[in-house]
Scaffold this motif. Structure first.
Motif, PDB file in Angstrom:
ATOM      1  N   THR A  45      -3.247 -12.121   1.381  1.00  0.00           N
ATOM      2  CA  THR A  45      -2.982 -12.684   0.059  1.00  0.00           C
ATOM      3  C   THR A  45      -1.580 -12.327  -0.443  1.00  0.00           C
ATOM      4  O   THR A  45      -0.837 -13.198  -0.917  1.00  0.00           O
ATOM      5  CB  THR A  45      -3.997 -12.109  -0.955  1.00  0.00           C
ATOM      6  N   SER A 127      -9.431  -3.795   7.759  1.00  0.00           N
ATOM      7  CA  SER A 127      -8.511  -3.679   6.630  1.00  0.00           C
ATOM      8  C   SER A 127      -9.287  -3.357   5.342  1.00  0.00           C
ATOM      9  O   SER A 127      -8.885  -2.508   4.546  1.00  0.00           O
ATOM     10  CB  SER A 127      -7.735  -4.986   6.485  1.00  0.00           C
ATOM     11  N   LYS A 249      -1.054  -1.581   8.033  1.00  0.00           N
ATOM     12  CA  LYS A 249      -0.474  -1.782   9.368  1.00  0.00           C
ATOM     13  C   LYS A 249       0.132  -3.169   9.533  1.00  0.00           C
ATOM     14  O   LYS A 249       1.099  -3.351  10.242  1.00  0.00           O
ATOM     15  CB  LYS A 249      -1.568  -1.621  10.433  1.00  0.00           C
TER      16      LYS A 249
END
Ligand code: A3P
Length: 287
Positions: A45, A127, A249
Protein backbone atom coordinates in the motif's frame (compact mmCIF):
# COMPACT_ATOMS: atom_id res chain seq x y z
CA UNK A 1 -5.18 -7.15 24.03
CA UNK A 2 -8.30 -8.39 22.35
CA UNK A 3 -9.78 -4.93 23.00
CA UNK A 4 -7.53 -3.75 20.15
CA UNK A 5 -9.79 -5.63 17.75
CA UNK A 6 -13.52 -5.42 17.13
CA UNK A 7 -15.59 -7.24 14.63
CA UNK A 8 -17.94 -5.80 12.03
CA UNK A 9 -20.04 -8.13 9.86
CA UNK A 10 -17.77 -10.94 11.00
CA UNK A 11 -14.57 -9.18 9.87
CA UNK A 12 -11.94 -8.15 12.45
CA UNK A 13 -10.98 -4.45 12.47
CA UNK A 14 -8.60 -2.45 14.62
CA UNK A 15 -10.15 0.09 16.99
CA UNK A 16 -8.71 2.86 14.83
CA UNK A 17 -11.62 2.02 12.52
CA UNK A 18 -14.90 2.99 14.16
CA UNK A 19 -18.11 1.00 13.88
CA UNK A 20 -20.12 4.14 13.13
CA UNK A 21 -17.89 4.88 10.16
CA UNK A 22 -18.15 1.30 8.89
CA UNK A 23 -21.93 1.46 9.21
CA UNK A 24 -22.02 4.70 7.24
CA UNK A 25 -19.74 3.70 4.35
CA UNK A 26 -22.53 3.71 1.80
CA UNK A 27 -23.37 7.31 2.67
CA UNK A 28 -19.89 8.41 1.60
CA UNK A 29 -20.06 10.93 -1.22
CA UNK A 30 -17.60 9.92 -3.88
CA UNK A 31 -16.47 12.25 -6.65
CA UNK A 32 -15.96 11.12 -10.19
CA UNK A 33 -12.31 12.12 -10.08
CA UNK A 34 -11.49 10.27 -6.85
CA UNK A 35 -8.77 7.66 -7.22
CA UNK A 36 -9.10 4.76 -4.79
CA UNK A 37 -5.98 2.81 -3.79
CA UNK A 38 -7.00 -0.61 -2.56
CA UNK A 39 -5.08 -3.45 -0.98
CA UNK A 40 -5.28 -6.19 1.56
CA UNK A 41 -2.93 -5.07 4.39
CA UNK A 42 0.80 -5.65 3.80
CA UNK A 43 0.51 -5.91 0.04
CA UNK A 44 2.46 -2.78 -0.84
CA UNK A 45 0.00 0.00 0.00
CA UNK A 46 2.67 2.51 1.02
CA UNK A 47 4.73 1.68 -2.04
CA UNK A 48 1.79 2.35 -4.34
CA UNK A 49 0.91 5.60 -2.56
CA UNK A 50 4.51 6.82 -2.88
CA UNK A 51 4.36 6.22 -6.63
CA UNK A 52 1.03 8.02 -6.80
CA UNK A 53 2.27 10.95 -4.74
CA UNK A 54 5.16 11.40 -7.10
CA UNK A 55 3.02 11.02 -10.18
CA UNK A 56 0.70 13.75 -8.99
CA UNK A 57 3.31 15.75 -7.02
CA UNK A 58 0.79 15.89 -4.26
CA UNK A 59 0.91 16.23 -0.49
CA UNK A 60 -0.98 14.61 2.35
CA UNK A 61 -2.09 17.72 4.13
CA UNK A 62 -5.81 17.52 4.70
CA UNK A 63 -6.19 21.28 4.45
CA UNK A 64 -4.44 21.38 1.16
CA UNK A 65 -5.89 23.45 -1.58
CA UNK A 66 -3.41 21.96 -4.01
CA UNK A 67 -4.50 19.96 -6.96
CA UNK A 68 -4.27 16.50 -5.46
CA UNK A 69 -4.37 15.28 -1.87
CA UNK A 70 -3.45 11.88 -0.54
CA UNK A 71 -6.07 11.43 2.18
CA UNK A 72 -5.90 9.16 5.21
CA UNK A 73 -7.23 5.64 4.82
CA UNK A 74 -10.96 5.89 4.14
CA UNK A 75 -11.93 3.74 7.11
CA UNK A 76 -9.53 5.34 9.59
CA UNK A 77 -11.20 7.27 12.40
CA UNK A 78 -14.77 8.23 13.14
CA UNK A 79 -17.56 9.74 11.09
CA UNK A 80 -16.08 13.25 11.15
CA UNK A 81 -13.70 11.80 8.59
CA UNK A 82 -16.35 12.00 5.90
CA UNK A 83 -16.84 15.74 6.53
CA UNK A 84 -13.12 16.22 6.40
CA UNK A 85 -12.95 14.54 3.01
CA UNK A 86 -16.04 16.39 1.78
CA UNK A 87 -14.37 19.70 2.62
CA UNK A 88 -11.25 18.95 0.66
CA UNK A 89 -11.24 21.20 -2.37
CA UNK A 90 -8.69 19.17 -4.26
CA UNK A 91 -8.79 15.90 -6.15
CA UNK A 92 -8.55 13.02 -3.68
CA UNK A 93 -6.39 9.90 -3.65
CA UNK A 94 -8.06 7.64 -1.11
CA UNK A 95 -6.31 4.56 0.28
CA UNK A 96 -8.36 1.73 1.78
CA UNK A 97 -8.06 -1.91 2.78
CA UNK A 98 -11.79 -2.56 2.43
CA UNK A 99 -13.15 -5.46 0.44
CA UNK A 100 -15.24 -4.81 -2.65
CA UNK A 101 -18.54 -5.42 -0.86
CA UNK A 102 -17.70 -2.84 1.79
CA UNK A 103 -16.43 0.09 -0.25
CA UNK A 104 -18.86 2.99 -0.60
CA UNK A 105 -21.37 2.24 -3.32
CA UNK A 106 -20.74 5.62 -4.98
CA UNK A 107 -17.20 4.58 -5.89
CA UNK A 108 -18.91 2.01 -8.08
CA UNK A 109 -21.80 4.07 -9.42
CA UNK A 110 -19.57 7.06 -10.20
CA UNK A 111 -17.08 4.77 -11.91
CA UNK A 112 -14.12 6.06 -9.90
CA UNK A 113 -10.71 4.81 -10.89
CA UNK A 114 -9.40 2.19 -8.51
CA UNK A 115 -6.04 0.47 -8.26
CA UNK A 116 -5.84 -2.85 -6.46
CA UNK A 117 -2.44 -4.22 -5.48
CA UNK A 118 -2.06 -7.93 -4.78
CA UNK A 119 0.85 -9.75 -3.13
CA UNK A 120 1.73 -13.40 -2.67
CA UNK A 121 -0.39 -14.36 0.36
CA UNK A 122 2.51 -16.27 1.92
CA UNK A 123 4.70 -13.17 1.96
CA UNK A 124 1.69 -11.11 3.00
CA UNK A 125 1.15 -13.42 5.98
CA UNK A 126 4.80 -13.15 7.03
CA UNK A 127 4.73 -9.37 6.68
CA UNK A 128 1.51 -9.19 8.70
CA UNK A 129 2.95 -11.44 11.41
CA UNK A 130 5.79 -8.95 11.97
CA UNK A 131 3.32 -6.07 11.84
CA UNK A 132 1.25 -7.73 14.57
CA UNK A 133 4.40 -8.06 16.66
CA UNK A 134 5.58 -4.52 16.24
CA UNK A 135 2.45 -2.45 15.91
CA UNK A 136 1.10 -1.37 19.34
CA UNK A 137 -2.36 -1.09 17.75
CA UNK A 138 -2.46 -4.82 17.03
CA UNK A 139 -2.50 -7.73 19.50
CA UNK A 140 0.83 -9.46 20.18
CA UNK A 141 0.89 -12.92 18.67
CA UNK A 142 4.16 -14.46 19.83
CA UNK A 143 4.32 -17.52 17.64
CA UNK A 144 4.40 -17.63 13.87
CA UNK A 145 2.47 -20.93 13.85
CA UNK A 146 -0.35 -19.36 15.89
CA UNK A 147 -0.46 -16.38 13.56
CA UNK A 148 -0.46 -18.53 10.43
CA UNK A 149 -3.47 -20.44 11.76
CA UNK A 150 -5.26 -17.15 12.32
CA UNK A 151 -4.31 -15.92 8.84
CA UNK A 152 -5.53 -19.09 7.17
CA UNK A 153 -8.84 -18.91 9.03
CA UNK A 154 -9.25 -15.24 8.15
CA UNK A 155 -9.12 -14.28 11.82
CA UNK A 156 -6.83 -11.32 11.20
CA UNK A 157 -7.59 -7.67 10.48
CA UNK A 158 -9.63 -7.28 7.28
CA UNK A 159 -10.42 -11.00 7.25
CA UNK A 160 -9.35 -13.66 4.82
CA UNK A 161 -6.88 -12.81 2.05
CA UNK A 162 -8.60 -15.01 -0.50
CA UNK A 163 -12.06 -13.58 0.30
CA UNK A 164 -10.62 -10.10 -0.20
CA UNK A 165 -9.12 -10.98 -3.58
CA UNK A 166 -12.26 -12.79 -4.66
CA UNK A 167 -14.40 -9.81 -3.71
CA UNK A 168 -12.32 -7.57 -6.00
CA UNK A 169 -12.51 -10.11 -8.78
CA UNK A 170 -15.89 -8.58 -9.60
CA UNK A 171 -13.99 -5.67 -11.12
CA UNK A 172 -11.70 -7.81 -13.15
CA UNK A 173 -13.05 -6.72 -16.48
CA UNK A 174 -13.77 -3.19 -15.37
CA UNK A 175 -11.71 -0.69 -17.33
CA UNK A 176 -11.72 1.65 -14.33
CA UNK A 177 -9.86 -0.80 -12.13
CA UNK A 178 -6.17 -1.51 -12.52
CA UNK A 179 -4.76 -4.65 -10.91
CA UNK A 180 -1.10 -4.67 -9.95
CA UNK A 181 1.04 -7.44 -8.52
CA UNK A 182 3.72 -6.71 -5.92
CA UNK A 183 6.07 -9.32 -7.41
CA UNK A 184 5.77 -7.88 -10.91
CA UNK A 185 6.44 -4.40 -9.59
CA UNK A 186 9.60 -5.69 -7.90
CA UNK A 187 10.77 -7.11 -11.22
CA UNK A 188 10.09 -4.14 -13.46
CA UNK A 189 8.91 -1.03 -11.66
CA UNK A 190 9.36 1.40 -14.59
CA UNK A 191 6.90 -0.70 -16.62
CA UNK A 192 4.24 -0.41 -13.92
CA UNK A 193 4.84 3.26 -13.22
CA UNK A 194 4.19 3.73 -16.93
CA UNK A 195 1.09 1.56 -16.72
CA UNK A 196 -0.28 3.51 -13.76
CA UNK A 197 0.40 6.82 -15.48
CA UNK A 198 -1.42 5.82 -18.63
CA UNK A 199 -4.30 4.38 -16.58
CA UNK A 200 -4.63 7.80 -14.93
CA UNK A 201 -3.94 9.77 -18.10
CA UNK A 202 -0.90 11.45 -16.62
CA UNK A 203 1.86 12.13 -19.09
CA UNK A 204 5.35 11.49 -17.80
CA UNK A 205 8.72 11.44 -19.51
CA UNK A 206 11.24 8.61 -19.26
CA UNK A 207 13.32 10.81 -16.95
CA UNK A 208 10.37 11.43 -14.70
CA UNK A 209 9.62 7.72 -14.58
CA UNK A 210 13.20 7.01 -13.57
CA UNK A 211 12.97 9.67 -10.87
CA UNK A 212 9.73 8.15 -9.52
CA UNK A 213 11.29 4.68 -9.53
CA UNK A 214 14.23 6.02 -7.52
CA UNK A 215 12.07 7.83 -5.00
CA UNK A 216 9.82 4.84 -4.47
CA UNK A 217 12.60 2.32 -3.97
CA UNK A 218 12.50 0.40 -0.69
CA UNK A 219 15.76 1.94 0.54
CA UNK A 220 14.77 5.55 -0.19
CA UNK A 221 11.35 5.12 1.34
CA UNK A 222 12.77 3.43 4.42
CA UNK A 223 15.33 6.16 4.91
CA UNK A 224 12.73 8.89 4.54
CA UNK A 225 10.45 7.15 7.06
CA UNK A 226 13.22 7.14 9.66
CA UNK A 227 13.52 10.91 9.46
CA UNK A 228 9.85 11.76 9.15
CA UNK A 229 7.84 13.00 12.11
CA UNK A 230 4.80 10.83 12.78
CA UNK A 231 1.57 12.63 11.96
CA UNK A 232 -1.01 10.75 14.01
CA UNK A 233 -3.84 12.29 12.04
CA UNK A 234 -2.62 10.84 8.78
CA UNK A 235 -2.47 7.16 7.95
CA UNK A 236 -2.03 5.44 4.64
CA UNK A 237 -2.91 2.12 6.28
CA UNK A 238 -5.62 2.49 8.95
CA UNK A 239 -3.47 0.29 11.20
CA UNK A 240 -0.66 2.80 11.78
CA UNK A 241 0.50 6.33 11.12
CA UNK A 242 4.05 5.35 12.07
CA UNK A 243 5.82 4.64 8.80
CA UNK A 244 8.82 3.23 10.66
CA UNK A 245 6.75 0.08 11.14
CA UNK A 246 6.27 -0.40 7.43
CA UNK A 247 9.68 -0.92 5.86
CA UNK A 248 10.88 -4.30 7.05
CA UNK A 249 12.46 -6.27 4.17
CA UNK A 250 10.53 -5.40 1.05
CA UNK A 251 11.48 -8.71 -0.52
CA UNK A 252 9.82 -11.43 -2.56
CA UNK A 253 9.91 -14.94 -1.10
CA UNK A 254 10.63 -14.21 2.56
CA UNK A 255 7.91 -16.79 3.33
CA UNK A 256 10.51 -19.48 2.66
CA UNK A 257 12.33 -18.35 5.81
CA UNK A 258 9.17 -18.81 7.88
CA UNK A 259 6.97 -21.59 6.48
CA UNK A 260 7.92 -25.14 7.42
CA UNK A 261 7.12 -27.69 4.71
CA UNK A 262 4.19 -28.82 6.85
CA UNK A 263 2.87 -25.27 7.05
CA UNK A 264 3.28 -24.91 3.31
CA UNK A 265 1.22 -28.07 2.84
CA UNK A 266 -1.37 -26.68 5.26
CA UNK A 267 -1.52 -23.48 3.19
CA UNK A 268 -1.86 -25.40 -0.06
CA UNK A 269 -4.59 -27.64 1.35
CA UNK A 270 -6.68 -24.68 2.45
CA UNK A 271 -5.97 -22.18 -0.30
CA UNK A 272 -5.09 -24.05 -3.47
CA UNK A 273 -8.59 -24.74 -4.78
CA UNK A 274 -9.75 -21.24 -4.00
CA UNK A 275 -6.70 -19.77 -5.69
CA UNK A 276 -7.20 -21.92 -8.75
CA UNK A 277 -10.77 -20.77 -9.06
CA UNK A 278 -9.80 -17.11 -8.90
CA UNK A 279 -8.29 -15.56 -11.97
CA UNK A 280 -6.74 -12.74 -9.97
CA UNK A 281 -5.22 -15.02 -7.35
CA UNK A 282 -3.99 -17.47 -9.97
CA UNK A 283 -1.77 -14.82 -11.49
CA UNK A 284 0.22 -14.30 -8.28
CA UNK A 285 3.76 -15.64 -8.39
CA UNK A 286 3.87 -18.22 -5.65
CA UNK A 287 7.50 -19.33 -5.77
P1 A3P B 1 7.66 -6.70 4.37
O1 A3P B 1 7.07 -6.73 5.74
O2 A3P B 1 7.66 -8.05 3.73
O3 A3P B 1 9.01 -6.07 4.32
P2 A3P B 1 1.83 -2.09 3.26
O4 A3P B 1 2.38 -0.82 2.77
O5 A3P B 1 0.63 -2.56 2.52
O6 A3P B 1 1.62 -2.05 4.74
O7 A3P B 1 2.90 -3.23 2.97
C1 A3P B 1 4.11 -3.28 3.66
C2 A3P B 1 5.04 -4.23 2.95
O8 A3P B 1 5.47 -3.63 1.72
C3 A3P B 1 6.30 -4.50 3.77
O9 A3P B 1 6.70 -5.82 3.45
C4 A3P B 1 7.22 -3.44 3.20
O10 A3P B 1 8.58 -3.67 3.43
C5 A3P B 1 6.89 -3.52 1.74
N1 A3P B 1 7.31 -2.31 1.01
C6 A3P B 1 7.11 -1.03 1.36
N2 A3P B 1 7.69 -0.20 0.48
C7 A3P B 1 8.25 -0.98 -0.46
C8 A3P B 1 9.02 -0.69 -1.63
N3 A3P B 1 9.30 0.55 -2.00
N4 A3P B 1 9.44 -1.74 -2.36
C9 A3P B 1 9.16 -3.00 -2.00
N5 A3P B 1 8.47 -3.33 -0.89
C10 A3P B 1 8.01 -2.33 -0.13
Amino acid sequence: QTELIHSFKGIPFSTTVSTELLQALDTFEAREDDVVLVSYPKSGTHWLTEIMKNLYHCNNDNNATGQVTLTSALEFGDLSKFDELRNLPSKRLIPTHLSHDMIPVQFKTKKCKMIYVIRNPKDTAVSMFHYYQQNPLLPKIEKWSTFLDMFLKGEVVYGSWIDHVQSWEKNQNDENTLFLYYESMKKDLPKYVKEISSFLNISVSEDQINEIVKKSSFSEMKEKAQKEKVDTKHTVCALTSDKKLIFRKGAVGDWKNHFTSKQNAQFEALFKDKINSSELARQVEYE
